[in-house]
Design a protein around this motif. Structure first.
Motif, PDB file in Angstrom:
ATOM      1  N   LYS A  10       0.836  -1.207   0.000  1.00 36.22           N
ATOM      2  CA  LYS A  10       0.000   0.000   0.000  1.00 36.22           C
ATOM      3  C   LYS A  10       0.872   1.258   0.000  1.00 36.22           C
ATOM      4  CE  LYS A  10      -3.705   2.259   2.599  1.00 36.22           C
ATOM      5  NZ  LYS A  10      -4.577   2.173   3.800  1.00 36.22           N
ATOM      6  N   THR A  54       1.772   4.057  -8.864  1.00 36.25           N
ATOM      7  CA  THR A  54       1.401   2.989  -9.793  1.00 36.25           C
ATOM      8  C   THR A  54       0.974   1.773  -8.986  1.00 36.25           C
ATOM      9  OG1 THR A  54       2.167   1.549 -11.577  1.00 36.25           O
ATOM     10  CG2 THR A  54       3.791   2.170  -9.930  1.00 36.25           C
ATOM     11  N   ASP A  55       0.151   0.923  -9.588  1.00 37.85           N
ATOM     12  CA  ASP A  55      -0.267  -0.315  -8.930  1.00 37.85           C
ATOM     13  C   ASP A  55       0.675  -1.476  -9.227  1.00 37.85           C
ATOM     14  OD1 ASP A  55      -2.482   0.877  -7.770  1.00 37.85           O
ATOM     15  OD2 ASP A  55      -3.787   0.438  -9.487  1.00 37.85           O
ATOM     16  N   LYS A  80       2.761   1.616  -3.449  1.00 38.99           N
ATOM     17  CA  LYS A  80       1.884   2.104  -4.517  1.00 38.99           C
ATOM     18  C   LYS A  80       1.680   3.620  -4.411  1.00 38.99           C
ATOM     19  CE  LYS A  80      -0.778  -2.123  -5.356  1.00 38.99           C
ATOM     20  NZ  LYS A  80      -2.112  -2.774  -5.236  1.00 38.99           N
TER      21      LYS A  80
END
Length: 570
Positions: free
Chosen positions: A274, A282-283, A277
């Motif tokens: 978490k 970005t994921d 990101k």
């Protein structure tokens, strides 16, 4: 992300590749009966790094604590407002308090020494005993916040109490300890936070933020001193301006994410993901999370303090790390900036302006240094710039001997045995230029490289403890160097510069004999680098041994019977 990247952020600056798919390569290496698995992570994508750059820049504000405080201290001690609060009508009258440094009242000189010494004691306590505990247990943001609180509290204890009282001066000295503790914590925590959130491909650049804020803070402090030197509250205002930085950090740190590496170790993969990101914007952070996971597994069991001091290889490595830090301080850089205002006030009558010149040179020289130590190498810069530093000190000392006059001063009918300096303006300017040469080459070499080198040479499972010890040795030596002001009376100003020159030469010799090059050497090869760097292989050692080796064959020929077979001797 390994501890190598944490404590030496620039070492892996070029590790990222350009292929589209993330890959992990594993290589097994057998050492001492054990098999270690090394991971090489390629193709980690960082997308837009602007938020990480912003976070690194914000955290580097802690560098202002160190740089600004060091710069402001050197100037305020020659301000009339400082003398009015702590010397005039406390230890002597105005005439005596305005005398050159060697002729100042001994008790006032002792107060000036303690004003610097106790600050360094606080730095030592903060760096060694507080930082690592808070950072590991409560997080990187927690230690940055703690550093800000301590610095704010300590500085407030210094600038707000009234003067003209010896009992109040004790409170101010206690405030200097607290203030130093905050600086020690920030010197450990701010670079750590910045490096743990920085993308690998720009980590080298972001690691320079802290160094730049230190030298920039030092320069700004001298500019502020120049403008406030004649103000009735000059020294208090100069000190108080820096409080903007800790207040800003205390507020802003709540808007900053915790570092993914600490979260992974303490709260698990989900919390780290978490945070990562959020930082990377970005994921797609799975490859970097794998890198963090592998690095934590590779650390293995941490080496204890006892093992660190009883294992021969680690003890030798620790001696080199501690030696580098102690000798960095022994070059005289801190006394130059801390007491340089007093010294050049005696020589040129312009202590604050002299410090402004020196801090400006320091700032300008630090900029190319950020690029040179990864291009030219640590060892070369330490040796050749160190020799230039020796020359700078020698010139300053020799010009003082030949161009300055030392006389005795009579105060209230009593002979003052301390020296009073009378220098020609040209001699004083040449001395200042020589000191500027020393400062310039220090900023190019020993300034940044001492910290980098000591962090590079230790294995992962011992690095945290070892770097804590080496950092503490730097502040400990800084405490000892605070006594330099007391040496001016028996040695003279020229004697102090000659002492700095000798110690700097000793530093160069130490690097030549004991410190191999580490530029571009990955962590797994550091041990090999030290194994291949033997004292007996140094050119000077070979030359010294050659005469003995030259006589050895003659003695062998006398005692050995040779047998000839087909014109070949055995």
């Amino acid at each position: 992300m390994s501890d190598e990247s944490i404590l030496h952020p620039g070492l892996y600056a070029d590790d990222s590749a350009q292929e589209p798919e993330p890959q992990i390569k594993r290589m097994s290496v057998a050492t001492d009966g054990e098999t270690n698995v090394h991971h090489r992570h390629e193709n980690i994508q960082y997308k837009k790094p602007y938020f990480a750059v912003l976070l690194a820049a914000f955290s580097s504000l802690g560098g202002w604590f160190f740089g600004y405080d060091q710069g402001v201290t050197g100037g305020i001690v020659v301000m009339p407002s400082f003398k009015e609060d702590f010397c005039i009508d406390v230890y002597a009258n105005k005439t005596v308090c305005d005398l050159p440094v060697a002729a100042l009242p001994s008790e006032y000189r002792r107060f000036l020494v303690l004003f610097t010494l106790l600050y360094n004691v606080g730095c030592f306590l903060g760096a060694v005993f507080i930082s690592s505990f808070v950072a590991e247990r409560f997080g990187r943001r927690a230690i940055i916040f703690t550093a800000s609180i301590l610095f704010l509290s300590g500085t407030s204890m210094v600038i707000f109490p009234p003067g003209k009282s010896k009992s109040i001066m004790i409170l101010i000295l206690i405030g200097r300890v607290v203030e130093g503790t905050g600086v020690g914590c920030s010197s450990f925590s701010c670079p750590l936070y910045a490096s743990e959130i920085a993308p690998t491909n720009i980590r080298g650049m972001l690691s320079g933020f802290m160094q730049m804020t230190v030298v920039l803070g030092l320069f700004v402090a001298n500019v502020v001193n120049l403008f406030l030197k004649d103000h009735p509250l000059g020294w208090r205002l100069s000190n108080g301006i820096i409080l903007i930085a800790p207040i800003a950090i205390m507020i802003g740190i709540f808007f900053c994410p915790e570092t993914p590496r600490w979260l992974f170790k303490r709260k698990g993969r989900e919390a780290a993901e978490k945070s990562l990101k959020r930082i990377r914007r970005t994921d797609d952070v799975s490859a970097e999370l794998e890198a963090i996971d592998d690095a934590i597994k590779d650390e293995g069991v941490q080496v204890s303090i006892k093992e660190l001091f009883t294992t021969k290889k680690m003890l030798e490595r620790l001696g080199i790390g501690v030696g580098i830090h102690i000798l960095q301080q022994a070059t005289g850089i801190n006394p130059i900036f801390t007491f340089g205002g007093i010294i050049y006030e005696s020589i040129l009558g312009q202590g604050i302006i002299s410090l402004l010149v020196l801090s400006g040179v320091n700032l300008l020289s630090t900029i190319p240094a950020l690029f040179l130590f990864d291009r030219l190498g640590r060892r070369k810069l330490l040796i050749f710039c160190g020799l230039a530093m020796v020359i700078g000190h020698l010139i300053a000392a020799t010009i003082f001997v030949t161009g300055c006059k030392v006389t005795k001063n009579i105060v209230d009918g009593t002979t003052v045995t301390e020296e009073v300096v009378e220098c020609g303006r040209s001699s004083g300017i040449i001395m200042l230029v020589a000191t500027a040469i020393f400062v310039s080459f220090f900023a190019l070499s020993w300034g940044p490289i001492a910290w980098i080198y000591a962090a590079e040479i230790f294995p992962l499972n011992v690095r945290a403890r070892a770097v804590s010890i080496t950092t503490g040795s730097n502040w400990f030596m800084g405490t000892i160097m605070s006594y330099i002001l007391e040496l001016i009376t028996p040695l003279g100003i020229h004697g102090v510069f000659y002492l700095f020159s000798s110690l700097t030469l000793l530093a160069v010799i130490f690097v030549y004999f004991f410190c191999p090059e580490t530029r571009g050497v990955i962590l797994e090869d550091i041990d090999d680098q030290f194994e291949n760097f033997q004292l007996k292989n140094r050119t000077i050692v070979k030359l010294c041994r050659r005469p003995c080796q030259g006589r050895q064959p003659r003695s062998v020929k006398v005692n050995v019977i040779t047998v000839t077979d087909d014109d070949n001797r055995y």
